[in-house]
Write an enzyme that holds these catalytic residues in place. Sequence first.
Site, PDB file in Angstrom:
ATOM      1  N   SER A 186       0.841  -1.189   0.000  1.00 46.54           N
ATOM      2  CA  SER A 186       0.000   0.000   0.000  1.00 46.54           C
ATOM      3  C   SER A 186       0.883   1.247   0.000  1.00 46.54           C
ATOM      4  O   SER A 186       1.671   1.434  -0.924  1.00 46.54           O
ATOM      5  CB  SER A 186      -0.956  -0.042   1.197  1.00 46.54           C
ATOM      6  N   GLU A 315      -8.613  -5.590  -4.733  1.00 43.06           N
ATOM      7  CA  GLU A 315      -8.157  -4.489  -3.882  1.00 43.06           C
ATOM      8  C   GLU A 315      -9.332  -3.594  -3.486  1.00 43.06           C
ATOM      9  O   GLU A 315      -9.409  -3.076  -2.366  1.00 43.06           O
ATOM     10  CB  GLU A 315      -7.140  -3.627  -4.639  1.00 43.06           C
ATOM     11  N   HIS A 429      -7.481  -5.610  -0.581  1.00 38.45           N
ATOM     12  CA  HIS A 429      -6.283  -4.821  -0.284  1.00 38.45           C
ATOM     13  C   HIS A 429      -5.779  -5.183   1.116  1.00 38.45           C
ATOM     14  O   HIS A 429      -6.563  -5.271   2.062  1.00 38.45           O
ATOM     15  CB  HIS A 429      -6.652  -3.336  -0.346  1.00 38.45           C
TER      16      HIS A 429
END
Length: 530
Positions: A186, A315, A429
């Site tokens: 991320s 995600e 995610h």
Amino acid sequence: MDDTVVTVREGKLRGKIKSDFAGNDFYSFQGIPYAKPPLGKLRFKAPQPPEKWEGVRDATEDGNECYAKSNTYSRSEDCLYINVFTKQIHAKELKPVMFWIHGGGFTTGSSHSIIYGPEYLITEDIVLVTFNYRLGVLGFLSFEDSSLGVPGNAGLKDMVMALKWVQNNITVFSGDPNNVTIFGESAGGASVTLLMLSPMAKGLFHKAIIQSGSALNGWVRGKRSTVYSLARVVGIESNDDEVILEQLQELSIEDLYHGANKLGEPFLVGVMRPFGPIVESNSSESSFINEEPISLLKSGRYQKVPAIIGYCSREGMFIYGLCSKQPSTLLSDETIVPYWLNLRIGSPQYNSAVQRIKDFYFNGKDPLENTDDIFRLYTDNFFLLGIHNIARYLQETGNTPTYFYKFSMDTGLNFMKSFLAIWEPGACHADDFSYLFKNGFAPEDIEPESFEHTGIQRMVRLWTNFAKFGNPTPDPNDKILPITWRPMENQRFNYLEIGEELEMNVDPEKEAMDFWNNLYREYSASRAKL
């Protein structure tokens, strides 16, 4: 393994002995200062080298987390600490170093072992490093007046300082300073790409793993000159930059963050956040980055190292989960149209873009009838497009291999999806790093031969192979990895799907990627005619 005291440049450290996932012992050294505490007049400024200490410093517990709204453990401005995990001390044969950069949108998160426990990765013969860096306003406030020494990106400069600490000290822990792999997820993945682009980080690492984030993702960038808005909300009446800086440095940390939070911290693609990575203006001190990332990538002016880059299959579940807590944001224009299309909000072109995007993903149907269409939209415009494009630039302008992956494993270790109470198929995610790090959300007992156990073995082996050899599948006889992961090639976008099985494929989400890139080219051309 009785002696747990080592000597680094700044002094002596006492660590402790722990057991890894396989039941073998390793050394743990935590809460080591890698920079001077950024307090008082050092608030907002680039990190300074660490100070020496007398005696033996205890290094058996996590250091303070960097101050952030949602960090839950010991949060503080005094937070620039690094952790090292190793099987051996002072070994004759130095080991590859893996340097982890945590995620959290540049606004939250830390290296705390309850989330990033070393027990999985340290089963392999590597040295693992984790650390904290400044977040939000403390890490990303900037002034245009270069004489004040706050040009921005202090949090990214913390990362450079931590990498310099590794260069100076890692041999003590049997780590090889000439074989350092930076990896992150991320905001951590975006940071890896920014470090590749930054002249400040040149020579400090040798391989890169980029997970679910890149410098080209819309949510990464921060605004310039938000300091004046911040000054107003905290009650500073002066227009003098020097006075504003002095008063912000004297403000209590609670009042500072209360004011910063009033400016918002949107995790959106259509709105730039008030505090995040910026392209610095020319200043009297070294810049972390002073050119647009896209220009550096297209021209090949970056640190060319072997790279792994990829994403989780869904995600966008994460964005859906965030929006569900504030229903007015679900499918709002700011979550659909990226700011880099550079369209004036409410203009005919902007409204046309909104409709075209909705038509592509929903085809005239109610999106709530099939939430997977929303997941796909948010996967593509928040994450995959920027990741996909940066991979293309690395392959086209670099001279080192780039390995692309799609992570679709879906087991009891996918903690983020469980946390968000989303039960549809796919990997959300942040679901991938639970197969690399032991965390407090993992099942207590992971059964041998289970999908969870196999997933951990595969991810750990792929990532550590890459750190060791620059090739994630060097051994054709490895039963854990019964496949050859081929890097990207000219005109051939190879990728490995990491799911219940390992499978090589070509062109991930080609139709969607072509749609977005064509949309950008079309609106760029129309703007050029104005």
